[in-house]
Design a protein around this motif. Structure first.
Motif: not given
Length: 74
Positions: A1-16
């Motif tokens: 199962m893939r881990k999920k978390h809450h998306v918040q303003v200011g977070q930075v993401y990059q595509a896997v």
């Protein structure tokens, strides 16, 4: 199962799988048709933006968080 978390303003993401790819900062969150989405802007060019489902953005199989949201000012 893939881990999920809450998306918040200011977070930075990059595509896997995109080790040197563009990173995206969450500018705000909205509901579209009852589904939570995040408006993200490129950390390299703030004129480049897109809207992603929070479900996809928080799924570690698709995106990984590379920077947490800044702490709220006291």
């Amino acid at each position: 199962m893939r881990k999920k978390h809450h998306v918040q303003v200011g977070q930075v993401y990059q595509a896997v799988g995109a080790a040197n790819g563009r990173s995206w900062r969450v500018r705000d969150t909205i509901d579209l048709f009852g589904i939570p989405h995040a408006r993200v802007v490129s950390t390299e060019d703030e004129g480049d933006s897109k809207t992603l489902s929070c479900l996809i953005l928080s799924d570690t199989g698709y995106y990984r968080m590379i920077e947490a949201a800044p702490a709220a000012a006291a």
